[in-house]
Design an enzyme around this catalytic site. Structure first.
Site: not given
Length: 318
Positions: A36-37, A108, A176
């Site tokens: 998903d980009h 970004e 994370g």
């Protein structure tokens, strides 16, 4: 153990992607995943790139048996209410085969290109993900949601019709330790990570701790890993094939967010591949997801049955 096929949808056209996904289902893969980009995150950002949810909708009516999901949807792209409606709609199109994969968003350049808020930093995006997943879970479970939060507001929102699945599963991608794994422990049905078995083992132990902190049984969360694998007649041929792919996509020196090099996980004859992947099975990983880039590697796609058989012949984990 299940096997998933993830197709990165840059540099491809629909006929090639369609044919590869049909071949994957025919060969016996358990799931198909799409990235998903909005811009290509490998190679040149200007390379052609399809949109994830639209592609998944087409695959929902094209396939019959495989589970379907995005690996993973960028939470930054969409309001959580819209995400819940998208997942529900594709669950209906697929007769109940969707896994809702979600992540905080990291690229970004695509946010800047399309004017999408990237937030103040990685920590803020993960806080946004946590709030979004909480709302999505409530909507998918049939609640009417009124909410005034740090990032999102809802006023008597509902998701109707409900998904076909009584509980549409949510997958969280990322490792994370402080935020992502805590969100996973709170809300996820599946987790997806990457890296060598020792890294996955260490991350799994942190996830176990996060589950204990929130009072969630660790075994309720299915763990999955993403790998780069090439089946070839020899290890040398697999490595040469991977070198060509890496050079073409500009990922020869690709590293993870913690600076670890990410290359070919394992390659070569089926027996070699099975032996290399067995370490994940021994960690209790429920699904191994192979990544495929255009031109899609039909040799590996079509031999998943051989890999499965070879792994089943290995000694069972103690």
């Amino acid at each position: 153990m299940r096997f998933g096929a993830a197709f990165w949808i840059n540099r491809t056209d629909w006929p090639d992607l369609r044919d590869a996904c049909v071949a994957a289902e025919r060969a016996g893969w358990d799931s198909i995943w799409i990235d998903d980009h909005l811009l290509s995150d490998e190679g040149d950002p200007a390379d052609p790139k399809m949109e994830g949810w639209t592609t998944l909708s087409a695959l929902a009516v094209l396939t019959e048996h495989v589970r379907l999901g995005l690996l993973v949807a960028a939470n930054t792209f969409r309001n959580p209410g819209l995400t819940a409606k998208l997942a529900t709609t594709v669950d209906h199109l697929s007769a109940g085969r969707v896994v809702l994969g979600l992540g905080g968003g990291w690229f970004e350049r695509e946010h800047d290109a399309f004017g999408i808020d990237f937030g103040a930093g990685f920590g803020e995006r993960l806080d946004r993900l946590d709030e979004a997943v909480r709302l999505i879970r409530r909507l998918l479970d049939g609640e009417r949601v009124t909410h005034e939060g740090r990032f999102y507001s809802m006023h008597d929102a509902l998701c109707a019709p409900l998904p076909v699945q009584p509980r549409l599963p949510i997958l969280i991608g990322g490792s994370g330790p402080t935020k992502t794994l805590r969100t996973t422990a709170r809300y996820a049905d599946l987790w997806n990570g990457y890296g060598p078995p020792e890294k996955v083992a260490a991350t799994s132990e942190i996830l176990r701790q996060r589950c204990a902190e929130v009072g969630r049984p660790y075994d309720e969360i299915e763990r999955t890993v993403t790998v780069d694998v090439l089946v070839r007649d020899s290890v040398e041929a697999a490595q040469a094939g991977w070198t060509a792919i890496a050079r073409s996509y500009g990922i020869e020196n690709r590293t993870s967010t913690d600076g670890e090099y990410r290359g070919l996980t394992v390659g070569g004859p089926v027996a070699e591949v099975a032996q290399g992947l067995d370490a994940y099975r021994r960690l209790g990983i429920g699904e191994i997801v192979f990544v495929f880039r255009h031109p899609f590697d039909l040799e590996t796609i079509e031999r998943v049955g051989e890999i499965r058989t070879a792994m089943e012949a290995l000694p069972s984990p103690a």
